[in-house]
Design a protein around this motif. Structure first.
Motif, PDB file in Angstrom:
ATOM      1  N   GLU A  11       0.869  -1.178   0.000  1.00  0.00           N
ATOM      2  CA  GLU A  11       0.000   0.000   0.000  1.00  0.00           C
ATOM      3  C   GLU A  11       0.901   1.221   0.000  1.00  0.00           C
ATOM      4  OE1 GLU A  11      -3.571   0.198   2.157  1.00  0.00           O
ATOM      5  OE2 GLU A  11      -3.503  -1.937   2.600  1.00  0.00           O
ATOM      6  N   GLU A  12       0.796   1.989  -1.057  1.00  0.00           N
ATOM      7  CA  GLU A  12       1.632   3.171  -1.225  1.00  0.00           C
ATOM      8  C   GLU A  12       0.777   4.415  -1.118  1.00  0.00           C
ATOM      9  OE1 GLU A  12       3.537   3.068  -5.014  1.00  0.00           O
ATOM     10  OE2 GLU A  12       3.725   0.898  -4.944  1.00  0.00           O
ATOM     11  N   PRO A  13       1.352   5.505  -0.642  1.00  0.00           N
ATOM     12  CA  PRO A  13       0.616   6.759  -0.721  1.00  0.00           C
ATOM     13  C   PRO A  13       0.287   7.042  -2.179  1.00  0.00           C
ATOM     14  CG  PRO A  13       2.629   7.008   0.564  1.00  0.00           C
ATOM     15  CD  PRO A  13       2.658   5.635  -0.038  1.00  0.00           C
ATOM     16  N   GLY A  14      -0.928   7.459  -2.457  1.00  0.00           N
ATOM     17  CA  GLY A  14      -1.369   7.587  -3.830  1.00  0.00           C
ATOM     18  C   GLY A  14      -1.241   8.963  -4.442  1.00  0.00           C
ATOM     19  N   ALA A  15      -0.744   9.975  -3.725  1.00  0.00           N
ATOM     20  CA  ALA A  15      -0.727  11.336  -4.261  1.00  0.00           C
ATOM     21  C   ALA A  15       0.061  11.434  -5.565  1.00  0.00           C
ATOM     22  CB  ALA A  15      -0.166  12.308  -3.227  1.00  0.00           C
ATOM     23  N   GLU A  16       1.247  10.854  -5.608  1.00  0.00           N
ATOM     24  CA  GLU A  16       2.058  10.922  -6.830  1.00  0.00           C
ATOM     25  C   GLU A  16       1.434  10.079  -7.936  1.00  0.00           C
ATOM     26  OE1 GLU A  16       4.505  11.775  -9.756  1.00  0.00           O
ATOM     27  OE2 GLU A  16       4.387  12.838  -7.860  1.00  0.00           O
ATOM     28  N   ARG A  17       0.974   8.891  -7.592  1.00  0.00           N
ATOM     29  CA  ARG A  17       0.312   8.045  -8.598  1.00  0.00           C
ATOM     30  C   ARG A  17      -0.919   8.734  -9.151  1.00  0.00           C
ATOM     31  NH1 ARG A  17      -1.825   3.012  -7.029  1.00  0.00           N
ATOM     32  NH2 ARG A  17      -1.950   3.837  -4.928  1.00  0.00           N
ATOM     33  N   LEU A  18      -1.672   9.404  -8.287  1.00  0.00           N
ATOM     34  CA  LEU A  18      -2.880  10.103  -8.724  1.00  0.00           C
ATOM     35  C   LEU A  18      -2.534  11.203  -9.726  1.00  0.00           C
ATOM     36  CD1 LEU A  18      -5.927  10.482  -8.515  1.00  0.00           C
ATOM     37  CD2 LEU A  18      -5.523  11.956  -6.537  1.00  0.00           C
TER      38      LEU A  18
END
Length: 138
Positions: A11-18
């Protein structure tokens, strides 16, 4: 023994992926129920019609199902829209079986996918850990 569907992805923080993909898995319900997998998705919205779906398979993509995600209330001052989804799991899953899924977002700006960097998201059917036993009283 009871079985659970356990994630095989970090589970990765999604801010960059978003920002990069315009859509990303936010989180799964904990723990994923063996009969019903629920989760939330974030999308960078745009004006106009849009569609968010989750595509999933139990047979290594020989066949698949697309399930629409439903809009959820947005957090105040959040730049992204939130959607919720629920995947029905057949009761016939056996230990070691996999549920693979990916998220698709369609809008006037195009079609965008979150497929875990090309690996898809995978939940594997595993035995539930034994219940914690209480300590014996002295």
């Amino acid at each position: 023994p009871a079985l659970l569907l356990l994630p095989e992805f970090p589970e990765e923080p999604g801010a960059e992926r978003l920002r990069r993909q315009r859509v990303c898995l936010e989180r799964l319900g904990r723990p994923p129920a063996p009969s019903d997998v629920r989760g939330t998705v974030r999308v960078l919205g745009c004006p106009g019609a849009k569609e968010v779906t989750v595509r999933y398979s139990f047979n290594e993509w020989l066949s698949f199902v697309d399930v629409p995600a439903r809009p959820l209330p947005a957090a105040p001052d959040a730049p992204a829209e939130r959607y919720g989804f629920s995947l029905c799991v057949p009761p016939s899953l056996r230990e070691g079986a996999a549920l693979h899924f990916a998220i698709r977002y369609r809008s006037a700006q195009g079609e965008f996918w979150d497929n875990n960097g090309g690996r898809n998201y995978t939940l594997r059917c595993r035995p539930a850990p034994p219940a914690a036993q209480p300590c014996p009283k002295p």
